[in-house]
Design an enzyme around this catalytic site. Structure first.
Site, short mmCIF file in Angstrom:
data_model
loop_
_atom_site.label_atom_id
_atom_site.label_comp_id
_atom_site.label_asym_id
_atom_site.label_seq_id
_atom_site.Cartn_x
_atom_site.Cartn_y
_atom_site.Cartn_z
CG HIS A 28 -3.24 4.06 1.69
ND1 HIS A 28 -4.56 4.09 1.28
CD2 HIS A 28 -3.05 2.83 2.23
CE1 HIS A 28 -5.14 2.94 1.56
NE2 HIS A 28 -4.24 2.15 2.14
CG ASP A 37 -5.36 -0.01 -0.85
OD1 ASP A 37 -6.21 -0.29 -1.71
OD2 ASP A 37 -5.53 -0.22 0.37
CG HIS A 61 -4.98 -4.85 -1.91
ND1 HIS A 61 -3.97 -3.96 -1.66
CD2 HIS A 61 -5.99 -4.51 -1.06
CE1 HIS A 61 -4.33 -3.12 -0.72
NE2 HIS A 61 -5.56 -3.42 -0.34
CG ASP A 103 -9.21 6.57 -1.08
OD1 ASP A 103 -9.53 7.66 -1.58
OD2 ASP A 103 -9.88 5.53 -1.21
NE ARG A 104 -7.80 5.30 5.79
CZ ARG A 104 -7.82 4.32 6.68
NH1 ARG A 104 -6.69 3.76 7.03
NH2 ARG A 104 -8.94 3.93 7.21
NE ARG A 124 -10.16 -5.95 5.97
CZ ARG A 124 -9.42 -4.85 6.05
NH1 ARG A 124 -9.97 -3.68 5.82
NH2 ARG A 124 -8.14 -4.91 6.37
CG ASP A 174 -1.83 -1.13 1.36
OD1 ASP A 174 -1.42 -2.26 1.09
OD2 ASP A 174 -2.99 -0.90 1.73
CG HIS A 200 -6.58 -5.45 2.66
ND1 HIS A 200 -7.24 -4.29 2.28
CD2 HIS A 200 -7.53 -6.29 3.15
CE1 HIS A 200 -8.53 -4.45 2.53
NE2 HIS A 200 -8.73 -5.63 3.06
CG ASN A 209 -9.32 -2.10 0.10
OD1 ASN A 209 -8.10 -2.12 0.18
ND2 ASN A 209 -10.07 -1.44 0.97
CG HIS A 210 -8.50 2.43 -0.33
ND1 HIS A 210 -9.15 3.50 0.25
CD2 HIS A 210 -8.25 1.55 0.68
CE1 HIS A 210 -9.28 3.28 1.54
NE2 HIS A 210 -8.75 2.11 1.83
#
Length: 407
Positions: A80, A107, A191, A110-111, A270, A78, A297, A139-140
Site C-alpha cells: 500500500h 496491493d 491476494h 493506494d492509501r 464487500r 500488502d 487483503h 484488488n487495488h
C-alpha cells in the site's frame, strides 16, 4: 541529483537498481512530489514499464514456481504505497537473488503516499531477476480502487501534464499481473483467496419444435469451489473485474475473505467476492494436493470490524487449521494505514514469510515495525470520508470517472 536514465542497452543491472532506489528514496524525503518527473523522466518511465509489462503479460494466470533446494522463498503481503517499509523489508529479509525468490501478493498502491515508487521499484526488480521476482495482482490494482484510494491523484501530482499518460501505462501493467502462484508444488498464494466454480453455460435443447434451456453440471444457485484448471482459463486482462458473470473468478480471487463457519457464500460486507470456511480450505488443499494457502487483503482496519476473526496486530494470522494444512493471511504494511481520520492508530506490525527446504510448506514468520518517522507527505485521497476497508465501494461511479483516460 541527476536524473535516472534507462540503460542504453536495455539491461538492468544491480548498480542501476541501486541508483533508482536511492533516487526514489531521496525524492520522497527531500523534494516536492512533482520533482519525481524530473528525476525519473517520462522516457525512462516508459522504457521501465513497457519492459516489465511484456514480462508480466507472458506469464500464466497461475504461476508454477519451482524452487531448488538451495533457494529460500520470501512471501510478502500488502504494501500500500509504504515505500520506506519496503526498503526496510529488503534490509531485513535481503533482496532478491539467485538463491532468494520473492513473491509479492498485490496491493502495491493506494492509501500510502508512495505507491508509484513502490510499484516501479518492484517492476525494476522483476526486470533484473524475472525468475526470482514474481508480482501477483491485488484488488487495488484496478481502476475503481486507484480512483478512490489515491493512486490516480498521486500520479497526477508527480507527473503533472504527463500524469494521464503515466497512469494509463500503470493500468495497462496491472492488467498483466498474474492472479496466483503455486510454490514448490505445495503452497497456493493469491491476494484474496479462493474462488467459485462457474456453472457451464446454459445450452439450448430443441424438443418437438420447442426450445428450452438446460443447465449443465452444477445445481443452480449452489456455490462450489473452482479449480486451478479453471483459474488458468479466465481472462485476467480487464481493469475492473465483474461482480458476476463469466469472468467472476477474477473478482473472487482478488476480493474474497475467509470465515470461521463452513460454507462458500457471497461476501456481504464487500459486496463483491466470497466468504469461505475451513471446509472449503480443506477441500481445496486436498483436491490439489497442497499444504498451505497464503492470502493477504485484510489489514488491521478490516479485521477490527470482524469480531469472529483474529486481529492483524502482528501482520499475519492463521485463520484455518485443517487436516491437510493451514490458511494464512499475510499483511506487510506496518503502522497502517498511513493516513487516518483518528489519532488512535492500530500500531500493527508488518510481516513476511520465509519458506525453506526441505519442507517449503512450513512457514517461518518474521515481523517488523514501520520505518519511522515517515517523511512528510500529503494524502492523495479523502481519507476522512472514504469508506474504510474497501467495503461497499461504488464501483460503477469510480470506473466511470476514469473512462476518458482510455481514449
Amino acid at each position: 541529483m541527476e536524473e535516472v536514465r534507462w540503460p542504453g542497452d536495455g539491461l538492468v543491472t544491480e548498480e542501476w537498481l541501486d541508483v533508482l532506489t536511492t533516487t526514489l528514496d531521496r525524492v520522497s524525503r527531500e523534494l516536492p512530489a512533482s520533482q519525481l518527473s524530473r528525476l525519473l523522466p517520462v522516457p525512462a518511465f516508459d522504457s521501465l514499464i513497457v519492459c516489465a509489462s511484456k514480462l508480466l503479460h507472458r506469464e500464466p494466470n497461475c504461476l508454477q514456481v519451482s524452487v531448488e533446494s538451495s533457494c529460500s522463498v520470501v512471501l510478502v503481503g500488502d504494501l500500500h504505497g509504504q515505500f520506506h517499509d519496503l526498503l526496510r523489508l529488503f534490509q531485513l529479509a535481503g533482496t532478491p537473488s539467485p538463491s532468494r525468490i520473492f513473491i509479492f501478493n498485490g496491493d502495491y498502491v493506494d492509501r500510502g503516499a508512495w505507491g508509484l515508487e513502490t510499484f516501479l521499484l518492484l517492476l525494476a526488480w522483476k526486470i533484473f531477476l524475472p525468475h526470482r521476482v514474481f508480482l501477483l495482482r491485488g484488488n487495488h490494482e484496478t481502476r475503481y480502487c486507484t480512483a478512490t484510494y489515491g493512486f490516480e491523484q498521486e500520479v497526477m501530482a508527480k507527473y503533472g501534464e504527463h500524469g494521464k499518460h503515466v497512469y494509463r501505462k500503470c493500468l495497462g501493467c496491472f492488467e498483466g499481473l498474474p492472479l496466483a502462484a503455486v510454490i514448490a508444488e505445495c503452497v497456493f498464494m493469491a491476494h484474496g483467496g479462493l474462488f467459485r466454480h462457474l456453472e457451464a453455460p446454459e445450452k439450448k435443447e430443441r424438443r418437438k419444435g420447442r426450445v428450452r434451456k438446460v443447465a449443465e453440471k452444477t445445481e443452480h444457485g449452489v456455490l462450489q469451489l473452482g479449480t486451478l484448471n479453471e483459474l488458468l482459463m479466465v481472462r485476467r486482462g480487464i481493469l475492473d473485474p465483474p461482480e458476476k458473470g463469466n469472468n467472476v473468478i477474477v473478482s473472487d480471487i482478488l476480493w474474497s475473505d475467509p470465515a470461521p463457519k463452513s460454507g462458500l457464500y457471497p461476501n456481504p460486507a464487500r459486496g463483491i467476492g466470497l466468504l469461505w470456511g475451513p471446509d472449503c480450505t480443506e477441500e481445496f488443499l486436498q483436491k490439489h494436493k497442497l499444504k498451505l494457502i497464503v492470502r493477504s487483503h485484510e489489514g488491521p482496519d478490516a479485521r477490527v470490524k470482524r469480531r469472529d476473526m483474529v486481529d492483524m496486530k502482528t501482520g499475519y494470522t492463521i485463520d484455518h487449521v485443517v487436516h491437510s494444512g493451514k490458511l494464512i493471511t499475510l499483511f506487510s504494511a506496518p503502522d497502517y494505514p498511513q493516513f487516518q481520520a483518528s489519532d488512535c492508530r492500530y500500531n500493527n506490525k508488518g510481516a513476511y514469510i520465509i519458506l525453506k527446504a526441505p519442507d517449503f510448506s512450513s512457514p517461518i514468520f518474521y515481523t517488523f515495525m514501520a520505518a519511522l518517522p515517515r517523511p512528510k507527505a500529503t494524502a492523495y485521497y479523502d481519507f476522512v470520508n472514504v469508506v474504510d476497508s474497501d467495503e461497499e465501494i461504488d464501483m460503477g461511479a469510480s470506473s466511470d470517472a476514469s473512462t476518458d483516460w482510455d481514449r
